[in-house]
Design an enzyme around this catalytic site. Structure first.
Site, PDB file in Angstrom:
ATOM      1  N   HIS A 155      56.587  37.663  13.946  1.00 36.53           N
ATOM      2  CA  HIS A 155      56.620  37.472  15.293  1.00 36.53           C
ATOM      3  C   HIS A 155      55.589  36.242  15.714  1.00 36.53           C
ATOM      4  CE1 HIS A 155      59.127  41.082  16.015  1.00 36.53           C
ATOM      5  NE2 HIS A 155      58.479  41.525  14.810  1.00 36.53           N
ATOM      6  N   ARG A 184      56.639  40.598  20.573  1.00 32.19           N
ATOM      7  CA  ARG A 184      57.034  41.962  20.639  1.00 32.19           C
ATOM      8  C   ARG A 184      55.899  42.959  20.389  1.00 32.19           C
ATOM      9  NH1 ARG A 184      62.418  43.119  17.803  1.00 32.19           N
ATOM     10  NH2 ARG A 184      63.240  43.755  19.977  1.00 32.19           N
ATOM     11  N   THR A 185      55.496  43.978  21.347  1.00 32.07           N
ATOM     12  CA  THR A 185      54.514  44.950  21.053  1.00 32.07           C
ATOM     13  C   THR A 185      55.512  46.385  20.822  1.00 32.07           C
ATOM     14  OG1 THR A 185      53.221  44.218  22.781  1.00 32.07           O
ATOM     15  CG2 THR A 185      52.883  46.612  22.223  1.00 32.07           C
ATOM     16  N   GLU A 237      61.247  55.354   6.860  1.00 32.29           N
ATOM     17  CA  GLU A 237      61.869  56.562   6.619  1.00 32.29           C
ATOM     18  C   GLU A 237      61.892  56.978   5.185  1.00 32.29           C
ATOM     19  OE1 GLU A 237      63.435  53.601   7.598  1.00 32.29           O
ATOM     20  OE2 GLU A 237      62.615  53.598   9.626  1.00 32.29           O
ATOM     21  N   SER A 250      61.975  49.511  16.565  1.00 36.83           N
ATOM     22  CA  SER A 250      61.958  48.856  18.055  1.00 36.83           C
ATOM     23  C   SER A 250      63.187  48.939  18.669  1.00 36.83           C
ATOM     24  CB  SER A 250      61.721  47.202  17.594  1.00 36.83           C
ATOM     25  OG  SER A 250      62.723  46.739  16.926  1.00 36.83           O
ATOM     26  N   ASN A 309      67.267  45.068   4.451  1.00 39.68           N
ATOM     27  CA  ASN A 309      67.373  45.966   3.333  1.00 39.68           C
ATOM     28  C   ASN A 309      68.141  47.167   3.462  1.00 39.68           C
ATOM     29  OD1 ASN A 309      64.859  46.450   4.990  1.00 39.68           O
ATOM     30  ND2 ASN A 309      65.433  48.440   4.162  1.00 39.68           N
TER      31      ASN A 309
END
Length: 275
Positions: free
Chosen positions: A74, A95-96, A196, A215, A238
Site C-alpha cells: 500500500h 487503507r487502514t 485463516e 478488508s 493464493n
C-alpha cells in the site's frame, strides 16, 4: 500529522472529520469535486498510472483522519486523477485495516472522505485467498456479495442500511463488458492479521464464501451508508489455507500481486473508463 487522530474521540462525528478531510483534499488538489474513488489494495497500485493524468499526489497523512499504511503493498498516498473522459478520480493508496486495532472509524474513513468529495462510485480492490480450486494466483475476481466475520460494523447507533444489492450488478456487467471471462464470488472478511485455518476456510465455504481476506466488507458497508454505488474486485494471490498444498505467506501475496500487476491494472483502468 501525529498519531493523535480526531476519529479516536467518540464525541467527534466521523462525518465531520470526513468533511474536513474532503476540504483538505480540495485544497491540495485544486479540485473541488471528485466523481469516483478507488481504494487500491495489494497488486492493484499500478492502475493509478493508467486511469488518467495524475494532477496531484500527496501523503495521506497530510489529510485529517488518515493513518500511515501498516502494510507493504500500500503506497500511502492519495492521488487526484483526470480521466480521459474528463472525470475526476480520487485514488486512495492508504487503507487502514481492521486488524491494525485503530477502530472501525479509521477503517471507514477513506470511503467517507471519498463520498464527502462528491464521489458517487466507490471501487474497492484487495488481494485475497481463493477457495475455488480453479482460481490460480493472479486471477481477478468480481465481488458479488460479502460475509462480515469481524463482529463489527462502521454504522453507529440505530442506523439501519439495506445491503441487498451492496455490490452493484450494473457495475459488474460493465466490468464483464471489458473482460467477459471475469468470475465472481462472495468475499468473506475475517478479522486478521493471522491467516485463516483450514477449518475456518471450510467454514467460509460451507456458509457460501469463495474469497477470504482481511478488508473491504466494512468499507463497502460505509460506502452504501454514504449512498455510493460499489464495485468490488479481488486479486486471488493464493489458494486459501487447506485448499493450497503449501503454507501461506505474505511474501506470496506480494509476489502474486507484482506478477499480475500490469494485467489487472490495465483491466481496472478500462473499467473506470467505461463507468
Amino acid at each position: 500529522m501525529t498519531d493523535a487522530n480526531p476519529l479516536d474521540d467518540p464525541a467527534v462525528s466521523p462525518f465531520d472529520v470526513a468533511r474536513l478531510a474532503a476540504d483538505r483534499i480540495a485544497e491540495l488538489t485544486g479540485a473541488e469535486h471528485h466523481d469516483l474513488a478507488l481504494t487500491l489494495g495489494s497488486g492493484w497500485g499500478k492502475a493509478a498510472e493508467l486511469v488518467g493524468e495524475t494532477t496531484a499526489e500527496f501523503p495521506a497523512t497530510e489529510v485529517p483522519g488518515f493513518s500511515k499504511p501498516a502494510l507493504e503493498g500500500h503506497v500511502g498516498t492519495i492521488r487526484s486523477i483526470l480521466t480521459t473522459d474528463g472525470k475526476r478520480a480520487l485514488v486512495i493508496g492508504a487503507r487502514t485495516h481492521y486488524y491494525e486495532g485503530h477502530g472501525v472509524r479509521r477503517v471507514a474513513h477513506s470511503v467517507r472522505t471519498a463520498a464527502a468529495t462528491g464521489a458517487k462510485t466507490m471501487i474497492l480492490t484487495n488481494g485475497a485467498g481463493g477457495i475455488k480450486e480453479h482460481w490460480t494466483p493472479g486471477t481477478p475476481v468480481l465481488i458479488s456479495d460479502h460475509i462480515n466475520l469481524t463482529a463489527d460494523s462502521p454504522l453507529e447507533g440505530a442506523t439501519f442500511i439495506d445491503l441487498t444489492d451492496l455490490y452493484s450488478a450494473r457495475l459488474r456487467e460493465v466490468a464483464r463488458s471489458i473482460d467477459p471471462s471475469l468470475d465472481d464470488g462472495v468475499y468473506v472478511q475475517f478479522r486478521g492479521p493471522h491467516y485463516e485455518t483450514p477449518a475456518e476456510v471450510q467454514m467460509a465455504k460451507t456458509i457460501g464464501g469463495h474469497i477470504v481476506g482481511m478488508s473491504t466488507a466494512l468499507e463497502a458497508i460505509a460506502a452504501r451508508e454514504a449512498g455510493m454505488e460499489v464495485l468490488g474486485f479481488s486479486l486471488i494471490t493464493n489458494l486459501a489455507a487447506g485448499i493450497s498444498p503449501t503454507p501461506l505467506s505474505h511474501q506470496e501475496v506480494i509476489d502474486a500481486g507484482r506478477e499480475a500487476e500490469s494485467v489487472i491494472s490495465a483491466l481496472l483502468a478500462k473499467v473506470v473508463a467505461a463507468i
